[in-house]
Design an enzyme around this catalytic site. Structure first.
Site, PDB file in Angstrom:
ATOM      1  N   ALA A  58       4.395  -5.788   2.309  1.00  0.00           N
ATOM      2  CA  ALA A  58       5.628  -5.106   1.889  1.00  0.00           C
ATOM      3  C   ALA A  58       6.450  -4.682   3.101  1.00  0.00           C
ATOM      4  CB  ALA A  58       5.279  -3.899   1.025  1.00  0.00           C
ATOM      5  N   ASN A 109       0.836  -1.208   0.000  1.00  0.00           N
ATOM      6  CA  ASN A 109       0.000   0.000   0.000  1.00  0.00           C
ATOM      7  C   ASN A 109       0.861   1.244   0.000  1.00  0.00           C
ATOM      8  OD1 ASN A 109      -2.450  -1.422   0.414  1.00  0.00           O
ATOM      9  ND2 ASN A 109      -2.108  -1.456   2.626  1.00  0.00           N
ATOM     10  N   SER A 114      10.580   3.591   8.828  1.00  0.00           N
ATOM     11  CA  SER A 114      10.965   3.381  10.234  1.00  0.00           C
ATOM     12  C   SER A 114      11.733   2.075  10.462  1.00  0.00           C
ATOM     13  CB  SER A 114       9.715   3.370  11.118  1.00  0.00           C
ATOM     14  OG  SER A 114       8.962   2.187  10.881  1.00  0.00           O
ATOM     15  N   GLY A 142       1.957  -4.685  22.167  1.00  0.00           N
ATOM     16  CA  GLY A 142       2.406  -3.296  22.245  1.00  0.00           C
ATOM     17  C   GLY A 142       3.355  -3.079  23.413  1.00  0.00           C
ATOM     18  N   ALA A 161       3.589  -0.268  11.683  1.00  0.00           N
ATOM     19  CA  ALA A 161       4.560  -1.277  11.226  1.00  0.00           C
ATOM     20  C   ALA A 161       5.364  -1.909  12.365  1.00  0.00           C
ATOM     21  CB  ALA A 161       5.518  -0.730  10.159  1.00  0.00           C
ATOM     22  N   ALA A 162       5.044  -1.575  13.610  1.00  0.00           N
ATOM     23  CA  ALA A 162       5.762  -2.219  14.722  1.00  0.00           C
ATOM     24  C   ALA A 162       5.490  -3.731  14.700  1.00  0.00           C
ATOM     25  CB  ALA A 162       5.338  -1.605  16.049  1.00  0.00           C
ATOM     26  N   GLY A 163       4.214  -4.091  14.538  1.00  0.00           N
ATOM     27  CA  GLY A 163       3.861  -5.515  14.475  1.00  0.00           C
ATOM     28  C   GLY A 163       4.498  -6.184  13.262  1.00  0.00           C
ATOM     29  N   ASP A 164       4.491  -5.483  12.136  1.00  0.00           N
ATOM     30  CA  ASP A 164       5.092  -6.055  10.911  1.00  0.00           C
ATOM     31  C   ASP A 164       6.578  -6.346  11.124  1.00  0.00           C
ATOM     32  OD1 ASP A 164       2.660  -5.730   9.586  1.00  0.00           O
ATOM     33  OD2 ASP A 164       3.182  -3.716   8.903  1.00  0.00           O
TER      34      ASP A 164
HETATM   35  O1  RIB Z   1       0.723  -2.628   9.561  1.00  0.00           O
HETATM   36  C1  RIB Z   1       0.807  -1.335   9.054  1.00  0.00           C
HETATM   37  C2  RIB Z   1       0.303  -1.289   7.650  1.00  0.00           C
HETATM   38  O2  RIB Z   1      -1.070  -1.599   7.646  1.00  0.00           O
HETATM   39  C3  RIB Z   1       0.398   0.065   6.981  1.00  0.00           C
HETATM   40  O3  RIB Z   1       1.620   0.273   6.336  1.00  0.00           O
HETATM   41  C4  RIB Z   1      -0.808   0.069   6.054  1.00  0.00           C
HETATM   42  O4  RIB Z   1      -0.488   0.103   4.704  1.00  0.00           O
HETATM   43  C5  RIB Z   1      -1.626  -1.168   6.429  1.00  0.00           C
HETATM   44  O5  RIB Z   1      -1.465  -2.197   5.530  1.00  0.00           O
END
Ligand code: RIB
Length: 297
Positions: free
Chosen positions: A42, A11, A289, A220, A247-250
């Site tokens: 991504a 996204n 980040s 968190g 994006a912390a979880g990602d």
């Molecule tokens: O986890 C964060 C992401 O969730 C954001 O980057 C947004 O694009 C959504 O997919």
């Protein structure tokens, strides 16, 4: 090096920094606007590559400027983008970030919802060669289920981040090796309350009883909770002052996978992921980040 394959969303994030998250019916002005590469898939691919992982991604962006920016960012991080199709309109995420770093996200799926089982069929060799497959739920659910079936056949380890949260059929969950939800997603998956650590453990144990090898619940600033066949352990968060938790979880999921590819134990990988995600919360944006391996101490 072991291979990580991310199958998921890309996204363009349109981010408004706001004094507080707006209430229903309220209109507020932002203090700052940013446009950042994002998307859970991504973000996880870029995070894993920047931490030294060997990463490829399957997904779709539009044939537009947002798509070009996203692809370039993945390439710069070292992600193999050969199997990312470009057609239609790139997905977008409208994000509000409050002063204390919390966020609200509204998705416009665009090309992410065009990812199909035929796309997966075109990449069977890549799937077979991958040691870990990471997925989320921002692409069609039938594609996620299709990949789970293929992975079960080829014995690839699937790490599923069930986000955005929703209920999933037990037959799908049984094919997942590692499930990494946050507390809200755990509540949505199980229908059980996840307000306290005791309730989180109870809900996670319920899912584990379906036959999953690991469940990690990210919480968190309360840290994370890891359950596998040998361990039930709370990993405290690193104390930081968050500016943006996007994006912390990602990054946690990506770092956990990279840890496994480098031979770390489950606990070591979760501790590594905890350090990575703490850094991410101290910086603005999703992909901007994400730290490199050299930044993790
Ligand atoms: O986890 C964060 C992401 O969730 C954001 O980057 C947004 O694009 C959504 O997919």
């Amino acid at each position: 090096m072991k291979k990580i394959l991310v199958i998921g969303s890309l996204n363009m994030d349109l981010v408004a920094h706001v004094p507080h998250l707006p209430h229903p019916g309220e209109t507020i002005s932002s203090t700052k606007f940013q446009q950042n590469p994002g998307g859970k898939g991504a973000n996880q691919a870029v995070a894993a590559a920047k931490l030294g992982g060997n990463v490829a991604m399957i997904g779709r962006v539009g044939a537009d400027d947002h798509g070009k920016v996203l692809l370039n960012n993945l390439k710069q991080a070292g992600v193999d983008v050969t199997e990312i199709q470009q057609e239609g309109t790139t997905g977008m995420a409208f994000i509000n970030v409050s002063q204390d770093g919390e966020n609200h996200i509204v998705l416009v799926p665009g090309a992410n919802h065009q990812v199909s089982c035929a796309d997966i069929d075109d990449c069977i060799q890549l799937i077979q060669e991958s040691d870990f497959i990471i997925m989320q739920l921002e692409i069609p659910l039938d594609v996620v289920e299709y990949v789970l079936n293929i992975a079960a056949e080829h014995q690839n380890e699937v790490i599923l981040n069930p986000a955005p949260g929703r209920q999933l059929p037990a037959k799908m969950l049984r094919m997942v090796h590692t499930l990494i939800p946050n507390e809200t997603e755990l509540q949505q998956l199980t229908g059980m309350s996840t307000a306290t650590i005791e309730e989180i453990v109870e809900a996670a144990l319920f899912l584990k009883s379906l036959g999953l090898a690991r469940i990690i619940v990210t919480m968190g600033d309360k840290g994370s909770y890891l359950l596998n066949d040998d361990l039930q352990v709370h990993i405290p968060a690193v104390e930081v002052i968050p500016v943006d938790t996007t994006a912390a979880g990602d990054s946690y999921i990506a770092a956990f996978a990279v840890g496994l590819t480098k031979g770390m134990s489950d606990l070591e990988s979760a501790e590594f992921a905890t350090k990575v995600s703490a850094i991410v919360t101290t910086r603005e944006g999703a992909q901007p980040s994400l730290p490199t391996l050299a930044e993790i101490v």
